[in-house]
Enzyme design. Structure first.
Site, short mmCIF file in Angstrom:
data_model
loop_
_atom_site.label_atom_id
_atom_site.label_comp_id
_atom_site.label_asym_id
_atom_site.label_seq_id
_atom_site.Cartn_x
_atom_site.Cartn_y
_atom_site.Cartn_z
N GLU A 188 19.70 -74.15 24.92
CA GLU A 188 19.23 -75.20 23.98
C GLU A 188 19.40 -76.59 24.57
OE1 GLU A 188 21.05 -74.15 20.17
OE2 GLU A 188 20.12 -72.17 20.24
N TYR A 259 14.56 -71.59 15.63
CA TYR A 259 14.94 -71.01 14.35
C TYR A 259 13.93 -71.38 13.26
CZ TYR A 259 19.32 -69.15 15.98
OH TYR A 259 20.25 -68.39 16.63
N GLU A 296 16.54 -66.56 21.07
CA GLU A 296 17.27 -66.73 19.80
C GLU A 296 16.30 -67.16 18.72
OE1 GLU A 296 20.85 -69.13 18.98
OE2 GLU A 296 21.37 -68.87 21.09
N TRP A 327 20.25 -64.00 15.35
CA TRP A 327 21.66 -64.37 15.48
C TRP A 327 22.56 -63.48 14.62
CZ3 TRP A 327 23.11 -66.16 19.72
CH2 TRP A 327 24.33 -66.81 19.88
C1 BMA Z 1 26.52 -70.59 16.27
C2 BMA Z 1 27.18 -70.22 14.96
C3 BMA Z 1 28.63 -70.53 15.13
C4 BMA Z 1 29.20 -69.77 16.35
C5 BMA Z 1 28.34 -69.97 17.59
C6 BMA Z 1 28.76 -69.06 18.73
O1 BMA Z 1 25.18 -70.63 16.19
O2 BMA Z 1 27.00 -68.85 14.69
O3 BMA Z 1 29.33 -70.13 13.97
O4 BMA Z 1 30.51 -70.24 16.63
O5 BMA Z 1 26.99 -69.72 17.28
O6 BMA Z 1 28.70 -67.71 18.37
#
Ligand code: BMA
Length: 372
Positions: A188, A259, A296, A327
């Protein structure tokens, strides 16, 4: 396993890559293990069969459960595991026994082995702490210039990469052979929320960071089980996607994180943005003989009960991407989930999505021998 799969495979022509092109595909790490090399070739060939479904932290926990062997929110809904498993290793670099979401690394390692033994695909993201402050990945204190060669935190950064490398080198199957991983560092980068993101380093600094990491892991630490995924957040155009691109010699897979949000017109907006961006990465992957993936995505809480078939599938179906990953279903954050649970309003639609001939789950790739 969907029986109609074989019939539909023959009908699907869009995005077909010739066997010639796929077999000439080599990972950026010329010393990659043969399983890693085979994975890249086989993933490329498999694009013609459909899009694999992936889920972050699928085997670790879900809504109302945690660390229960065999459980998976995806399996609870459709009876099958995902084909792709996402894992997160932020804090591995500081020698913690737990990742940033408080998951023991020992659990992550075991599930990576389990997924691999089933023939599944593992991808790893890395929300690394800010090396200057030791704050979380979201601590955007300017640091990239300081961890590059010559910078005042360079030695510290190398020590962190040593710990990262130790974890990656330790991922082995029952025969002691390294398990191939789609590694997705510094993701990202077009967003402004991480210390490696836009606005917190120059494009040149980002490129050097990515290149240094690839070279250090492969050439200095001897990690040869990685395919490198580049995955910016949403972009307006091809120029923006490639503004911070480390180069074809450092990237195996062109990824994308976008997203979907809830709210009026959000689905249409998502379809427009993700569609444009998927077209950018799949065209570029074709030109450069790379693989493309929707690394993602998701709609938190899935308030749209037809989101899977009417929004997600319609967005991705015409693009030759290897997989789409949604996710995690956080066990300790009631509103932070992306796969429906039994009884959820979008559960039936998820099953319809699963049944589509060109969505690939564990049962659909079980005989694909992606590593041979
Ligand atoms: C993000 C969320 C957070 C998490 C991070 C790493 O998008 O889900 O809560 O700490 O990813 O998994």
């Amino acid at each position: 396993m969907k029986i109609i799969r074989l019939i539909s495979v023959g009908l699907f022509v869009f995005g077909l890559c010739s066997g010639q092109q796929a077999s000439s595909l080599l990972p950026v790490d010329k010393n990659a293990t043969s399983e890693t090399k085979n994975l890249l070739i086989n993933l490329k060939k498999q694009v013609s069969k459909g899009i694999m479904f992936g889920h972050q932290d699928d085997l670790l926990y879900g809504r109302g459960w945690k660390y229960e062997h065999g459980l998976s929110d995806v399996r609870r809904i459709c009876g099958d595991y995902p084909a792709v498993y996402g894992w997160e290793i932020g804090k591995v670099e500081v020698g913690s026994d737990y990742n940033l979401d408080s998951v023991p690394f020992s659990e992550i390692r075991e599930h990576i082995r389990e997924a691999y033994a089933r023939g599944g695909v593992n991808t790893v993201s890395w929300h690394a702490n800010n090396p200057a402050t030791d704050g979380r990945a979201w601590d955007t204190t300017r640091v990239v210039h300081a961890i590059l060669p010559g910078g005042k935190h360079h030695e510290l950064f190398k020590q962190r990469l040593d710990k990262l490398a130790a974890f990656l080198l330790d991922l082995k199957d029952d025969q002691g052979k390294p398990i191939p991983i789609l590694f997705r560092p510094y993701h990202e980068n077009t967003g402004v929320w991480f210390w490696w993101g836009a606005g917190h380093c120059t494009p040149q600094e980002y490129v050097e960071l990515y290149q240094f990491t690839v070279k250090y892991l492969t050439q200095v630490k001897g990690v040869h089980n990685l395919l490198f995924v580049f995955s910016p957040d949403r972009v307006k155009n091809k120029e923006q996607y490639f503004e911070r691109y480390p180069g074809d010699e450092f990237v195996d897979v062109l990824g994308l994180d976008v997203y979907c949000w809830n709210g009026p017109n959000a689905s249409q907006e998502y379809r427009n943005i993700a569609g444009t961006d998927l077209s950018i990465i799949t065209d570029a992957a074709k030109e450069r003989n790379k693989l493309a993936t929707f690394s993602e995505t998701g709609l938190e809480q899935i308030p749209n009960s037809k989101w899977w078939t009417e929004v997600l599938w319609k967005t991705i179906e015409n693009y030759p991407i290897s997989y789409v990953l949604v996710w995690r279903d956080a066990y300790n954050m009631p509103n932070h989930y992306y796969v429906p649970y039994p009884g959820h309003a979008a559960a039936d639609d998820f099953v319809e999505f699963y049944k589509l001939p060109r969505t690939l789950f564990q049962g659909d790739i079980a005989n694909a021998n992606l590593y041979k």
